[in-house]
Structures are given as structure tokens and as C-alpha cells.
Design an enzyme around this catalytic site. Sequence first.
Site, PDB file in Angstrom:
ATOM      1  N   HIS A   1       0.824  -1.215   0.000  1.00 47.24           N
ATOM      2  CA  HIS A   1       0.000   0.000   0.000  1.00 47.24           C
ATOM      3  C   HIS A   1       0.854   1.258   0.000  1.00 47.24           C
ATOM      4  CE1 HIS A   1       0.297   0.883   4.403  1.00 47.24           C
ATOM      5  NE2 HIS A   1       0.326  -0.419   4.545  1.00 47.24           N
TER       6      HIS A   1
ATOM      7  N   ASP B   1       6.326   0.732   6.686  1.00 49.92           N
ATOM      8  CA  ASP B   1       4.886   0.511   6.460  1.00 49.92           C
ATOM      9  C   ASP B   1       4.335   1.629   5.600  1.00 49.92           C
ATOM     10  OD1 ASP B   1       2.289  -0.306   6.597  1.00 49.92           O
ATOM     11  OD2 ASP B   1       1.984   0.282   8.678  1.00 49.92           O
TER      12      ASP B   1
ATOM     13  N   GLU C   1      -4.901   1.696   2.533  1.00 49.86           N
ATOM     14  CA  GLU C   1      -4.957   0.491   3.371  1.00 49.86           C
ATOM     15  C   GLU C   1      -5.117   0.863   4.836  1.00 49.86           C
ATOM     16  OE1 GLU C   1      -3.669  -2.740   5.975  1.00 49.86           O
ATOM     17  OE2 GLU C   1      -2.751  -0.785   5.789  1.00 49.86           O
ATOM     18  N   GLU C   2      -4.447   1.940   5.253  1.00 47.82           N
ATOM     19  CA  GLU C   2      -4.378   2.223   6.692  1.00 47.82           C
ATOM     20  C   GLU C   2      -5.717   2.590   7.307  1.00 47.82           C
ATOM     21  OE1 GLU C   2      -2.099   1.406   8.467  1.00 47.82           O
ATOM     22  OE2 GLU C   2      -0.161   1.607   7.475  1.00 47.82           O
TER      23      GLU C   2
ATOM     24  N   ASP D   1       3.429  -6.362   3.364  1.00 46.29           N
ATOM     25  CA  ASP D   1       3.018  -5.274   4.255  1.00 46.29           C
ATOM     26  C   ASP D   1       3.447  -5.569   5.693  1.00 46.29           C
ATOM     27  OD1 ASP D   1       1.910  -3.026   5.320  1.00 46.29           O
ATOM     28  OD2 ASP D   1      -0.171  -3.688   5.172  1.00 46.29           O
TER      29      ASP D   1
ATOM     30  N   HIS E   1       3.720   2.517  12.653  1.00 46.45           N
ATOM     31  CA  HIS E   1       2.766   3.610  12.908  1.00 46.45           C
ATOM     32  C   HIS E   1       3.300   4.664  13.879  1.00 46.45           C
ATOM     33  CE1 HIS E   1      -0.886   0.821  11.745  1.00 46.45           C
ATOM     34  NE2 HIS E   1       0.006   0.970  10.773  1.00 46.45           N
TER      35      HIS E   1
HETATM   36 ZN   LIG Z   1       0.812  -1.397   6.263  1.00 48.79          ZN
END
Ligand SMILES: [Zn+2]
Length: 476
Positions: A271, A283, A317-318, A345, A437
Site C-alpha cells: 500500500h 509501512d 490500506e491504513e 506489508d 505507525h
Molecule cells: Zn501497512
Amino acid sequence: MYKWLALWLAGTTMFAANTPKISDQYTASAQKLVDAAMSDDQSLARLQYLCDRIGNRLSGTASLERAIQWAAEEMKKAGLENVQTPPVMVPHWVRGKESALLISPVEKPLTMIGLGMSVGTPAEGITGEVVAVHTFDELKALGRDKVAGKIVLYNPEWKGYGGTVMYRISGASIAAQLGAKAVLVRSMTGVSLQTPHTGTLEYTEGMEEIPAAALSTEDAAMLERLATAGVPVTVKLTMEAHQEGYAPSHNVMGEIRGTEKPDEVVVLGGHIDSWDIGQGANDDGSGIMATFEAVALIKKLGLHPERTIRVVFWVNEENGGAGGRAYREMVGDAVSKHVAAIEMDGGAEKPVGFGFGAMAGGRRRAMPVPDPEGADISPPSPAAYARVEAIGSLLAGIDGGKISRGGGGSDIGPLMISGVPGLGVRTVETHYFDWHHTDSDSFDKLVLKEFQANVASLAVMSYVLADMPERLSEMK
Ligand SMILES: [Zn+2]
């Protein structure tokens, strides 16, 4: 040949009679791909550009759109065909300013970050007494009397991402059900140096939407110690977070057209969106760029697979999964021509191999939307599983071809639900959730050799799946 394969082939004569040994047939091309990937000192160049020159890429932001246009240009430069940026509408959530302040027993700013998709607080903030629990059961045992009007702190034991993330995703609505006015949740990580981790929440429809933020594990532990000691804990939470409707965005895709069966497709990708902090380096900058570098490498080496290999950068995606769903809608009936889908991912630490089969454990949003065809994903047949293991054996030289059950990921979930065999890249995952994140998900965490090994394993797996005589779904 490996003993297991020999034994297995001996027991299935029909299959054995029709099938050349994949591990022999593709040894030379696999070695060529591995050697080229492992000696490519420019392997991280595009990812570095994405991180340092474009930056993080939350859905609805201008930087995401810059990344999308740049990625399409890079695919063209790498000689990929049919480069497209099909439109996708994505939710536009804005964080705004935010803070959490411990007011009593001492005054101290808390290390926090709002959860993605959270509502904000009133301008004056929400001030309340903190109720600390480890589990949903503990919260329910307290009941409405002890929860209503309070701020709930979830400080669950870290049982890995899949075993803990439900407190981030569902915690707000479950607390709201008992009348809580806001939620704090321990960051989803096993390791912390006062680093708060964001990530999306999901409100249950019909339930009051209350604001929710993650605390650093250190601050969550402190609040719990105070509460356990019987000290009343008061926190003021202030968040400007809000939705700004939907914004136009895009998936990005490019291909190597198959020589014999161009309509049949092996799709791989990750993503392109990220959270609004850090650089989205691991990520999922690492996932999109490793899949792209793998396809670019196959192209550069002049290998011509019989089927089409398509790299896709899914968007959103998130905090929504709109890109994965839009791709599934876009391909329509051609989903039956998808031979395999590979998602990366989980960062680009040293690859271990691939998960193959049902959904990745615990990634709730791997099941994106109720699907008329049903959400049952049948496990791969023994023959298909053995075949993927045989392809994995071509990666023995980099110790990256171990196949395990359960794979896929949220972006290829809609394809897998429609019957496409799905694989997910697996790595050692030593540090991924330390950075996940957070503001520290930055380019410096990438290790060239480890990234190159991911490129190598993706290149070999996608090339062989696209070129071998059979389709996995036909192997019984
Ligand atoms: Zn991800």
C-alpha cells in the site's frame, strides 16, 4: 531434491508424471534473479526518494497524490507496460492538534497520539477520571456504574499485534457502550522509548463515537500503577481530529505483459498510503518498493514470463481499504484470470518466506467487506502447497523460501475472497512493531542486504508463478 517432495511425488503419480521438477526447471533463472537482486547497490534508491523527498502519505493529502504521480512515472521509466492510476475515493481524516495532560495526582504532559479515524474532543477538551483495565472482560465486569462518564485506559498485555490490536480497533465503541467519554490505549508494541503508535480504530455503527488516543507504553503503565494504588487519576484529553469527507485518489499499477497468456495475471504489491507521521518507510514504503524493484528486475534481466506480472500500489490500506476493494471491482470477471496475489506489508527485514493460504492471523481488516461470494477462503490443495514450497526451495541460497500456512493481507483480501490464491511476505519481524505507525518509521531503519533479499524472493516467486505451466488453483 528434498525428501518431502520426493515422497510426495511418489504418492501422486498422475501429478508426478505431468509435472517437471520446478526446482530444476527454474534453478538457472532463479539464481540469475537472486544474484542480480543481491548485487544491486541501487536497490533502495527509489525508497529513499519516496521517504526523504515526498514523505508520509495519509489518504486525502497532497503528499500522497505526489507519491502516486511519482510512482507512475518511475514505473514508466523502469519500462513497465500499461502503467495506470485508476481513480479511488478515499476518506480524508485530519488529525489536527492534540494533547493529553495528566492533571492529578501530578501535572505532567502524557506522550500520546490520536488514533486514526477518531473523532475529536470539544475545544476545551475532555477531562475525566481514568479507569484502567487490561481486558474487555475486566471492563465489562466493572459495569456501567464504574465506567460511565470516565476515561477508559486499556493497558493490555502485549501478545503480538494480532493478539492485541483489538483494543485499538474496537476499544472506543466497547467503552462507549458503558458510557465512557473517551478512551486511552497502550500503544501496540512490545518495545518503546516513549514512542506512541497510532493506527486506525473502527466505530461500531449506532454506538456513540468517542475520542480515542494511544499512550506510550511507559505512560500507560504509570497511569495503571497509580490507579491500582487507589490514587484517583485525572486526565485532560484535547483532540482536533475530524473527517473532511472523501477525497479523490488513485491506485498505481504497471505490468510485464505475458508472452503466452497475457490475460492471466500474477499480481503483487503493497500500500502506497501511510500514517501522517514518520516517513511510512517500513509501512509500507518498503513493501511497494520491494515489489516494484522485483518486477523491474525481471524486466531488466529480459526474462519473459508466459503470464502477465502486475505490480499494484493500493491506496488507503491504513484507514479504509478503499484501494484493495477498488482494484477488485476494477478487474471484475477477470478476477478468475488472477493466478496468484502476493502482498508485502510487514516491513523489509530479513525475509523468511511466504505465508500461503487463509488470511493473516489477527489482521481483522483482512476481511474487508461482506462479500456476496462469502468470506470463506478455502485452504490451498496439497499439490498447490507443495508447488509453492518447491518454488520456495529456489530461495534456499538466501534462506528466504520457507512456506507457512496463512498468508495474504488486507489489500489482496478482496481477491482471496473471490478465490485467488494469496501469499504474504514473511520476515523475521524483529523490529517491525517497534516502529510501526510511529514517527520513527523512517528510512534509516532499512538495511540494504535485507531489502535486496526481499526483492530477490519476490522476483523468484512471482516469476515462477507467472511462468510455470499450471495454475495453483488447478492443482488438486
Ligand atoms: Zn501497512
